[in-house]
Motif scaffolding. Structure first.
Motif, PDB file in Angstrom:
ATOM      1  N   LEU B 251      21.240  53.749  40.449  1.00 21.96           N
ATOM      2  CA  LEU B 251      22.413  53.914  39.587  1.00 21.96           C
ATOM      3  C   LEU B 251      23.437  54.826  40.258  1.00 21.96           C
ATOM      4  O   LEU B 251      24.644  54.567  40.204  1.00 21.96           O
ATOM      5  CB  LEU B 251      21.990  54.466  38.229  1.00 21.96           C
ATOM      6  CG  LEU B 251      21.132  53.512  37.377  1.00 21.96           C
ATOM      7  CD1 LEU B 251      20.589  54.216  36.141  1.00 21.96           C
ATOM      8  CD2 LEU B 251      21.931  52.281  36.973  1.00 21.96           C
ATOM      9  N   ALA B 252      22.959  55.893  40.917  1.00 19.91           N
ATOM     10  CA  ALA B 252      23.868  56.831  41.582  1.00 19.91           C
ATOM     11  C   ALA B 252      24.615  56.131  42.717  1.00 19.91           C
ATOM     12  O   ALA B 252      25.834  56.290  42.879  1.00 19.91           O
ATOM     13  CB  ALA B 252      23.084  58.034  42.114  1.00 19.91           C
ATOM     14  N   ALA B 253      23.889  55.331  43.507  1.00 20.21           N
ATOM     15  CA  ALA B 253      24.513  54.642  44.638  1.00 20.21           C
ATOM     16  C   ALA B 253      25.553  53.634  44.157  1.00 20.21           C
ATOM     17  O   ALA B 253      26.650  53.522  44.713  1.00 20.21           O
ATOM     18  CB  ALA B 253      23.438  53.945  45.480  1.00 20.21           C
ATOM     19  N   VAL B 254      25.207  52.901  43.094  1.00 22.41           N
ATOM     20  CA  VAL B 254      26.136  51.896  42.567  1.00 22.41           C
ATOM     21  C   VAL B 254      27.380  52.576  41.989  1.00 22.41           C
ATOM     22  O   VAL B 254      28.514  52.152  42.236  1.00 22.41           O
ATOM     23  CB  VAL B 254      25.435  51.014  41.509  1.00 22.41           C
ATOM     24  CG1 VAL B 254      26.444  50.172  40.743  1.00 22.41           C
ATOM     25  CG2 VAL B 254      24.401  50.117  42.191  1.00 22.41           C
ATOM     26  N   ARG B 255      27.172  53.670  41.263  1.00 22.54           N
ATOM     27  CA  ARG B 255      28.328  54.421  40.741  1.00 22.54           C
ATOM     28  C   ARG B 255      29.214  54.910  41.879  1.00 22.54           C
ATOM     29  O   ARG B 255      30.447  54.890  41.777  1.00 22.54           O
ATOM     30  CB  ARG B 255      27.859  55.644  39.945  1.00 22.54           C
ATOM     31  CG  ARG B 255      27.344  55.354  38.559  1.00 22.54           C
ATOM     32  CD  ARG B 255      26.817  56.677  37.955  1.00 22.54           C
ATOM     33  NE  ARG B 255      25.927  56.460  36.834  1.00 22.54           N
ATOM     34  CZ  ARG B 255      26.346  56.351  35.570  1.00 22.54           C
ATOM     35  NH1 ARG B 255      27.624  56.431  35.285  1.00 22.54           N
ATOM     36  NH2 ARG B 255      25.472  56.150  34.613  1.00 22.54           N
ATOM     37  N   GLY B 256      28.580  55.345  42.958  1.00 24.07           N
ATOM     38  CA  GLY B 256      29.335  55.862  44.107  1.00 24.07           C
ATOM     39  C   GLY B 256      30.241  54.791  44.702  1.00 24.07           C
ATOM     40  O   GLY B 256      31.448  55.006  44.897  1.00 24.07           O
ATOM     41  N   LEU B 257      29.660  53.607  44.948  1.00 20.27           N
ATOM     42  CA  LEU B 257      30.450  52.510  45.524  1.00 20.27           C
ATOM     43  C   LEU B 257      31.573  52.098  44.568  1.00 20.27           C
ATOM     44  O   LEU B 257      32.726  51.908  44.975  1.00 20.27           O
ATOM     45  CB  LEU B 257      29.541  51.307  45.821  1.00 20.27           C
ATOM     46  CG  LEU B 257      30.259  50.051  46.333  1.00 20.27           C
ATOM     47  CD1 LEU B 257      30.812  50.275  47.741  1.00 20.27           C
ATOM     48  CD2 LEU B 257      29.327  48.832  46.331  1.00 20.27           C
ATOM     49  N   MET B 258      31.220  51.973  43.299  1.00 23.32           N
ATOM     50  CA  MET B 258      32.217  51.566  42.297  1.00 23.32           C
ATOM     51  C   MET B 258      33.369  52.565  42.242  1.00 23.32           C
ATOM     52  O   MET B 258      34.538  52.186  42.155  1.00 23.32           O
ATOM     53  CB  MET B 258      31.552  51.452  40.914  1.00 23.32           C
ATOM     54  CG  MET B 258      30.652  50.252  40.753  1.00 23.32           C
ATOM     55  SD  MET B 258      31.570  48.697  40.684  1.00 23.32           S
ATOM     56  CE  MET B 258      32.427  48.903  39.109  1.00 23.32           C
ATOM     57  N   GLY B 259      33.028  53.850  42.289  1.00 21.83           N
ATOM     58  CA  GLY B 259      34.054  54.893  42.238  1.00 21.83           C
ATOM     59  C   GLY B 259      35.026  54.776  43.397  1.00 21.83           C
ATOM     60  O   GLY B 259      36.251  54.855  43.210  1.00 21.83           O
ATOM     61  N   GLU B 260      34.481  54.544  44.581  1.00 20.76           N
ATOM     62  CA  GLU B 260      35.344  54.407  45.768  1.00 20.76           C
ATOM     63  C   GLU B 260      36.271  53.203  45.622  1.00 20.76           C
ATOM     64  O   GLU B 260      37.459  53.271  45.951  1.00 20.76           O
ATOM     65  CB  GLU B 260      34.492  54.171  47.022  1.00 20.76           C
ATOM     66  CG  GLU B 260      33.791  55.399  47.569  1.00 20.76           C
ATOM     67  CD  GLU B 260      32.784  55.002  48.651  1.00 20.76           C
ATOM     68  OE1 GLU B 260      33.047  54.011  49.384  1.00 20.76           O
ATOM     69  OE2 GLU B 260      31.729  55.650  48.734  1.00 20.76           O
ATOM     70  N   ILE B 261      35.708  52.102  45.161  1.00 16.19           N
ATOM     71  CA  ILE B 261      36.521  50.887  45.070  1.00 16.19           C
ATOM     72  C   ILE B 261      37.562  51.015  43.964  1.00 16.19           C
ATOM     73  O   ILE B 261      38.718  50.631  44.131  1.00 16.19           O
ATOM     74  CB  ILE B 261      35.617  49.657  44.864  1.00 16.19           C
ATOM     75  CG1 ILE B 261      34.770  49.461  46.125  1.00 16.19           C
ATOM     76  CG2 ILE B 261      36.438  48.409  44.580  1.00 16.19           C
ATOM     77  CD1 ILE B 261      33.766  48.364  46.033  1.00 16.19           C
ATOM     78  N   ARG B 262      37.162  51.624  42.846  1.00 15.36           N
ATOM     79  CA  ARG B 262      38.109  51.848  41.749  1.00 15.36           C
ATOM     80  C   ARG B 262      39.308  52.667  42.243  1.00 15.36           C
ATOM     81  O   ARG B 262      40.472  52.329  41.999  1.00 15.36           O
ATOM     82  CB  ARG B 262      37.389  52.588  40.609  1.00 15.36           C
ATOM     83  CG  ARG B 262      38.242  52.909  39.402  1.00 15.36           C
ATOM     84  CD  ARG B 262      38.426  51.688  38.509  1.00 15.36           C
ATOM     85  NE  ARG B 262      39.691  51.017  38.732  1.00 15.36           N
ATOM     86  CZ  ARG B 262      40.010  49.847  38.197  1.00 15.36           C
ATOM     87  NH1 ARG B 262      39.164  49.177  37.449  1.00 15.36           N
ATOM     88  NH2 ARG B 262      41.180  49.299  38.437  1.00 15.36           N
ATOM     89  N   ALA B 263      39.008  53.732  42.968  1.00 15.77           N
ATOM     90  CA  ALA B 263      40.073  54.609  43.475  1.00 15.77           C
ATOM     91  C   ALA B 263      40.973  53.836  44.442  1.00 15.77           C
ATOM     92  O   ALA B 263      42.205  53.956  44.402  1.00 15.77           O
ATOM     93  CB  ALA B 263      39.459  55.825  44.157  1.00 15.77           C
ATOM     94  N   ALA B 264      40.350  53.038  45.301  1.00 20.07           N
ATOM     95  CA  ALA B 264      41.136  52.276  46.284  1.00 20.07           C
ATOM     96  C   ALA B 264      42.036  51.258  45.579  1.00 20.07           C
ATOM     97  O   ALA B 264      43.201  51.077  45.949  1.00 20.07           O
ATOM     98  CB  ALA B 264      40.197  51.574  47.254  1.00 20.07           C
ATOM     99  N   LEU B 265      41.499  50.590  44.538  1.00 25.37           N
ATOM    100  CA  LEU B 265      42.302  49.610  43.801  1.00 25.37           C
ATOM    101  C   LEU B 265      43.490  50.289  43.132  1.00 25.37           C
ATOM    102  O   LEU B 265      44.613  49.797  43.162  1.00 25.37           O
ATOM    103  CB  LEU B 265      41.462  48.934  42.711  1.00 25.37           C
ATOM    104  CG  LEU B 265      40.367  47.969  43.113  1.00 25.37           C
ATOM    105  CD1 LEU B 265      39.865  47.215  41.886  1.00 25.37           C
ATOM    106  CD2 LEU B 265      40.868  46.976  44.150  1.00 25.37           C
ATOM    107  N   ASP B 266      43.205  51.433  42.510  1.00 25.73           N
ATOM    108  CA  ASP B 266      44.259  52.104  41.748  1.00 25.73           C
ATOM    109  C   ASP B 266      45.337  52.664  42.668  1.00 25.73           C
ATOM    110  O   ASP B 266      46.518  52.624  42.336  1.00 25.73           O
ATOM    111  CB  ASP B 266      43.660  53.193  40.852  1.00 25.73           C
ATOM    112  CG  ASP B 266      42.813  52.581  39.741  1.00 25.73           C
ATOM    113  OD1 ASP B 266      42.944  51.356  39.513  1.00 25.73           O
ATOM    114  OD2 ASP B 266      42.020  53.303  39.109  1.00 25.73           O
ATOM    115  N   SER B 267      44.935  53.154  43.868  1.00 26.38           N
ATOM    116  CA  SER B 267      45.956  53.694  44.768  1.00 26.38           C
ATOM    117  C   SER B 267      46.741  52.565  45.444  1.00 26.38           C
ATOM    118  O   SER B 267      47.895  52.736  45.822  1.00 26.38           O
ATOM    119  CB  SER B 267      45.328  54.621  45.804  1.00 26.38           C
ATOM    120  OG  SER B 267      44.391  53.907  46.572  1.00 26.38           O
ATOM    121  N   ALA B 268      46.100  51.375  45.568  1.00 28.50           N
ATOM    122  CA  ALA B 268      46.791  50.248  46.204  1.00 28.50           C
ATOM    123  C   ALA B 268      47.924  49.722  45.326  1.00 28.50           C
ATOM    124  O   ALA B 268      48.840  49.072  45.817  1.00 28.50           O
ATOM    125  CB  ALA B 268      45.803  49.123  46.504  1.00 28.50           C
TER     126      ALA B 268
END
Lengths: 406, 270
Positions: B251-268
């Motif tokens: 769960l921690a690893a999946v949250r980590g990846l999701m967090g990175e992608i969420r941030a990248a989408l929002d900044s894009a």
């Protein structure tokens, strides 16, 4: 692909979208829809192109060795004490089975479509060998997908394919047999769609494959019908062929479908016996579903998952069957039955000992069914059996089962 | 308005891109799937694509094939997957759930029975990989009757004429397969994707998601500049596979990846 006018009612399948009644069709992911439409158009064009058909027929005569003979198995028939058994000798074709008919047809099409790479799936290795053979002759790259378990039990054919310059990829996913090889070939095709032609080896898969493969195999029955008339003065009373995907069977049956007096029997792989569940007989004991691009009878569980099959013969070890067979079963034109491993082995030995012919284990299922029928029919009746392949590839398997070390 | 349409309208108004993670139901076990679904929402998922495991996933690469095999060990079937959605809905009534799978499990259940049970369970959309619109009328009718969206794929090989045909029967969003190949393939050409998306948008006003070949924040951000939604599957499944025996770490690893992608989408899309 409009049916030609001289064809009779039962020979008019499929409809333009590839349906045989409720069966067949085109159930694939979107990426393959465009390429399949392209293939349909190319095939519709070339099947009516005199140059293409002349090249196919020339190869059939001079490379494959057609027409394959009909042989009267007199000694075996006498021993069985009933009807006469006649063999359509597809085992005498170049590469040792009927598979070469279709491999040549599709490879010629691939070449005309400008494809430089062909892929194929194979179970027993016969279709893989046929594809590798044609690829060598036409100078095409060839990759053959084969279940890892089948690679193990069909070693001579694996080596043959390698000698012919093909790359053999053992497939370790799923049940490690023919169905998984088909999945993997589809994955390759979808990835390399621009330069690659997928030569499916049986009358299954998405439209137009079931119709196209049948058309290239139809020559078996067209020849046999003429030969039987010449040799016996009438049509046979019954036809028998083994059915895995069903390409040799439909190849034999198709020209006779509208001959009402000709009974037809398809021998499926009964494995340890249909009642045991360890078999590969979807028409006998399965139910309709969708797999590998078409709707047909399948071996599946209550959740719709495809279940593992068992057969002594790698070429019949497949949980589905061509959609035209599914339709022929439902309309009652062909009778499909399971033949067990043990019965097939008896057919294998009988043909060797009484006629001096080593049949493929696949074809041995048809021989076993024919011997049952022969005993029930009078000596003036004729049964025509598709001897779809030769059995040299199977001698290791048979020796192992009988505890003999080679 | 369907849950999917509502979600896409919300995102559009906020100028945000949808993040759609894919997981296979039952991988590594059914309980973990439920926990993963909630974790995905908490770490930024806008829609969940829930894979229905199938024995012969022809359009999937080795990562999702292996996920199907891990799930099937538990004997999980389509009805069990619907049971998971029902339990997810007990505490999450807002996040749309799209089932993605192959036709045969639905065939066995029957199109009407399936559509009814899916609607009851709280499913919002159904993507059946091996069912092109040409063969899909029975299922389409059954889904529509229950207000469920039928989601279809568009591929690089799909002609303009076909795009129009597919879009005409689609609901929710269109899913553009970014490359010729199976799920989890290596590379993705963003320029080619942009070109095709422009063609698709000429034929439809539906949101367009892009999937197959998006593996990290960078590729997700690149796609976010041209697409309405980014689907990420094999990259999530790889983390599940790595941590299959340690749910907390998974769960921690999946949250980590999701967090990175969420941030990248929002900044894009700022």
């Amino acid at each position: 692909m409009s049916p030609s006018p001289e064809k009779k009612p039962l020979q008019q399948m499929p409809d333009p979208q590839g349906h045989y009644g409720v069966y067949g069709g085109c159930f694939v992911a979107e990426t393959l829809m465009g390429p399949l439409e392209e293939l349909q158009a190319a095939y519709a064009h070339y099947r009516n192109d005199p140059d293409f058909m002349a090249e196919f027929e020339k190869d059939m005569a001079h490379y494959v060795g057609r027409p394959s003979p009909i042989y009267h198995a007199e000694r075996w028939s006498r021993e069985l004490g009933g009807a006469q058994i006649w063999l359509k000798r597809e085992d005498l074709n170049h590469t040792g089975s009927h598979k070469i008919n279709n491999a040549i047809g599709q490879a010629l099409l691939a070449k005309r479509m400008g494809k430089t790479r062909i892929i194929a799936e194979t179970g027993a290795g016969q279709h893989g060998v046929a594809s590798a053979t044609v690829a060598a002759r036409l100078g095409l790259e060839c990759v053959v997908y084969m279940g890892a378990d089948d690679v193990e039990r069909q070693k001579p054919n694996v080596y043959r394919m390698k000698l012919l310059g093909a790359t053999v990829v053992p497939v370790t996913s799923g049940t490690r047999t023919l169905k998984d090889a088909l999945n993997e070939a589809m994955r390759d095709w979808v990835t390399n769609i621009d330069n690659t032609f997928y030569i499916i080896g049986t009358v299954a898969g998405p439209h137009p494959y079931p119709a196209m493969v049948r058309d290239f195999q139809r020559i078996i029955g067209v020849e046999a019908r003429r030969q039987m008339l010449e040799m016996t003065g009438r049509l046979p009373d019954a036809l028998v062929a083994c059915v895995g995907g069903g390409s040799n069977a439909i190849g034999l049956f198709h020209a006779f479908l509208d001959d009402e007096g000709v009974a037809m029997y398809g021998a499926e792989a009964g494995g340890d016996g249909v009642a045991t569940g360890r078999h590969a007989a979807p028409l006998t004991a399965g139910r309709p579903g969708v797999l590998h691009g078409n709707r047909t009878y399948l071996m599946e569980d209550d959740n719709g998952q495809i279940i593992g099959t068992h057969s002594i013969s790698a070429g019949l070890d497949y949980p589905g069957v061509g959609p035209e067979h599914a339709w022929l079963k439902d309309i009652g034109r062909v009778c499909y039955e399971g033949i067990t491993d043990a019965e097939a082995l008896r057919g294998f030995h009988d043909l060797i000992r009484y006629e001096g012919i080593i049949p493929a284990l696949e074809s041995s299922h048809a021989l076993a069914k024919a011997s049952q029928l022969a005993r029930e029919l009078a000596p003036d009746r004729n049964i025509l059996v598709s001897l779809s392949g030769r059995g040299d590839k199977d001698i290791n398997t048979v020796a192992r089962i009988e505890g003999i070390e080679l | 308005m369907s849950r999917l349409a509502h979600r896409f309208t919300e995102l559009k108004n906020a100028n945000r891109r949808a993040l759609i993670p894919y997981i296979t139901a039952g991988d590594p076990n059914p309980e973990a799937t439920l926990h993963l679904m909630h974790a995905l929402v908490e770490s930024g998922a806008d829609v969940i694509e829930l894979g229905v495991p199938f024995s012969d996933p022809m359009a999937d690469g080795p990562v999702i094939q292996a996920a199907c095999e891990r799930a099937l060990v538990h004997g999980i079937g389509l009805r069990d997957v619907l049971g998971l959605v029902r339990r997810f809905r007990e505490t999450d009534g807002r996040t749309p759930v799209v089932l993605m799978g192959y036709l045969n499990p639905i065939e066995v259940m029957g199109a009407d029975a399936f559509a009814e049970a899916a609607a009851q369970a709280g499913v919002d959309g159904v993507l059946t990989v091996d069912l092109p619109p040409e063969e899909g009328s029975a299922l389409l009718t059954a889904l529509r009757a229950r207000g469920l969206d039928a989601i279809f794929l568009i591929a690089p090989t799909t002609t303009a004429a076909r795009i129009a045909r597919v879009a005409a029967v689609s609901g929710g969003f269109l899913y553009y397969v970014s490359l010729k190949g199976v799920t989890g393939s290596a590379s993705l050409d963003v320029d080619a994707v942009a070109e095709k998306l422009a063609l698709i948008r000429q034929q439809t006003t539906l949101p367009v998601g892009v999937g197959f070949g998006i593996r990290d924040a960078r590729s997700a951000a690149a796609v976010a500049r041209v697409a309405d939604a980014v689907v990420i599957g094999s990259a999530v499944i790889r983390l599940i596979e790595t941590h299959a025996s340690d749910e907390a770490a998974m769960l921690a690893a999946v949250r980590g990846l999701m967090g990175e992608i969420r941030a990248a989408l929002d900044s894009a899309t700022v």
